[in-house]
Design a protein around this motif. Structure first.
Motif, PDB file in Angstrom:
ATOM      1  N   LYS A 166       1.324  -1.618   7.209  1.00  0.00           N
ATOM      2  CA  LYS A 166      -0.133  -1.650   7.325  1.00  0.00           C
ATOM      3  C   LYS A 166      -0.723  -2.912   6.710  1.00  0.00           C
ATOM      4  O   LYS A 166      -1.914  -3.166   6.847  1.00  0.00           O
ATOM      5  CB  LYS A 166      -0.745  -0.425   6.653  1.00  0.00           C
ATOM      6  CG  LYS A 166      -0.375   0.889   7.321  1.00  0.00           C
ATOM      7  CD  LYS A 166      -1.032   2.060   6.601  1.00  0.00           C
ATOM      8  CE  LYS A 166      -0.692   3.376   7.259  1.00  0.00           C
ATOM      9  NZ  LYS A 166      -1.320   4.535   6.552  1.00  0.00           N
ATOM     10  N   ASP A 200      -2.124  -1.129  -2.581  1.00  0.00           N
ATOM     11  CA  ASP A 200      -2.835  -0.016  -3.184  1.00  0.00           C
ATOM     12  C   ASP A 200      -2.657  -0.007  -4.699  1.00  0.00           C
ATOM     13  O   ASP A 200      -1.668  -0.516  -5.234  1.00  0.00           O
ATOM     14  CB  ASP A 200      -2.332   1.313  -2.626  1.00  0.00           C
ATOM     15  CG  ASP A 200      -2.698   1.508  -1.170  1.00  0.00           C
ATOM     16  OD1 ASP A 200      -1.991   2.266  -0.487  1.00  0.00           O
ATOM     17  OD2 ASP A 200      -3.681   0.899  -0.716  1.00  0.00           O
ATOM     18  N   ARG A 236       2.727  -1.187  -2.036  1.00  0.00           N
ATOM     19  CA  ARG A 236       2.378  -1.984  -0.860  1.00  0.00           C
ATOM     20  C   ARG A 236       2.946  -1.328   0.383  1.00  0.00           C
ATOM     21  O   ARG A 236       4.091  -0.848   0.363  1.00  0.00           O
ATOM     22  CB  ARG A 236       2.921  -3.401  -0.998  1.00  0.00           C
ATOM     23  CG  ARG A 236       2.740  -4.246   0.249  1.00  0.00           C
ATOM     24  CD  ARG A 236       2.989  -5.707  -0.027  1.00  0.00           C
ATOM     25  NE  ARG A 236       3.156  -6.448   1.211  1.00  0.00           N
ATOM     26  CZ  ARG A 236       2.151  -6.825   1.994  1.00  0.00           C
ATOM     27  NH1 ARG A 236       0.903  -6.537   1.660  1.00  0.00           N
ATOM     28  NH2 ARG A 236       2.381  -7.499   3.104  1.00  0.00           N
ATOM     29  N   SER A 295      -7.592   0.280  -2.444  1.00  0.00           N
ATOM     30  CA  SER A 295      -6.790  -0.300  -1.379  1.00  0.00           C
ATOM     31  C   SER A 295      -7.288  -1.704  -1.065  1.00  0.00           C
ATOM     32  O   SER A 295      -8.475  -1.996  -1.202  1.00  0.00           O
ATOM     33  CB  SER A 295      -6.858   0.580  -0.130  1.00  0.00           C
ATOM     34  OG  SER A 295      -5.945   0.133   0.838  1.00  0.00           O
ATOM     35  N   CYS A 296      -6.377  -2.554  -0.668  1.00  0.00           N
ATOM     36  CA  CYS A 296      -6.714  -3.936  -0.325  1.00  0.00           C
ATOM     37  C   CYS A 296      -6.057  -4.255   1.009  1.00  0.00           C
ATOM     38  O   CYS A 296      -4.832  -4.143   1.139  1.00  0.00           O
ATOM     39  CB  CYS A 296      -6.197  -4.877  -1.406  1.00  0.00           C
ATOM     40  SG  CYS A 296      -6.343  -6.627  -1.029  1.00  0.00           S
ATOM     41  N   ALA A 297      -6.866  -4.631   1.970  1.00  0.00           N
ATOM     42  CA  ALA A 297      -6.354  -4.990   3.294  1.00  0.00           C
ATOM     43  C   ALA A 297      -6.357  -6.497   3.445  1.00  0.00           C
ATOM     44  O   ALA A 297      -7.354  -7.160   3.143  1.00  0.00           O
ATOM     45  CB  ALA A 297      -7.212  -4.346   4.373  1.00  0.00           C
ATOM     46  N   THR A 327      -1.204  -3.568   3.552  1.00  0.00           N
ATOM     47  CA  THR A 327      -2.160  -3.180   2.534  1.00  0.00           C
ATOM     48  C   THR A 327      -1.507  -3.105   1.164  1.00  0.00           C
ATOM     49  O   THR A 327      -0.290  -2.929   1.050  1.00  0.00           O
ATOM     50  CB  THR A 327      -2.794  -1.816   2.846  1.00  0.00           C
ATOM     51  OG1 THR A 327      -1.755  -0.831   2.956  1.00  0.00           O
ATOM     52  CG2 THR A 327      -3.592  -1.862   4.136  1.00  0.00           C
TER      53      THR A 327
END
Length: 128
Positions: free
Chosen positions: A77, A81, A73, A21-23, A79
């Motif tokens: 949120k 993924d 995506r 995951s990338c925030a 984010t």
């Protein structure tokens, strides 16, 4: 300035699954390509997959991951993924989240130098 933070890396046996995951630190207005790249020791950074934030079109740059990895995506949120299934030894690498300012609706480049923002990376290790 967009900051990206990856999570979800780790060690897994071949055939297993991981979800990265990338925030993003701020909402990406106007259109971006968001992608996952990976770099194994002694190898060049490789584009894995990308998704456009406006069109939600997805791109799988690496032939070796097609049918096994899924990029997605969550706009609510903010984010990005990467679901990685049927992992292989050769998937072992540092995985990076990246974003490219792109006001169109198509991601055209799997090249790392075309991306403006990068996370610090998360390690994925696949063992036999």
């Amino acid at each position: 300035q967009v900051q990206l933070l990856e999570s979800g890396g780790g060690s897994v046996q071949a055939g297993g699954s991981l979800r990265l995951s990338c925030a993003a630190s701020s909402y990406m207005y106007g259109g971006y390509c968001m992608g996952w790249f990976r770099q194994a020791p002694g190898k060049e950074r490789e584009g894995v997959a990308a998704i456009h934030t406006s069109s939600s079109n997805t791109y799988y740059w690496a032939d070796s991951v097609k049918g096994r990895f899924t990029i997605s995506r969550d706009n609510a949120k903010n984010t990005l993924d990467l679901q990685m299934d049927s992992l292989k030894l050769e998937d072992t690498a540092m995985y990076y989240c990246a974003a490219q300012v792109n006001l169109g609706r198509v991601c055209t480049s799997p090249l790392s130098y075309d991306y403006n923002y990068w996370g610090q990376g998360t390690q994925v290790t696949v063992s036999a």
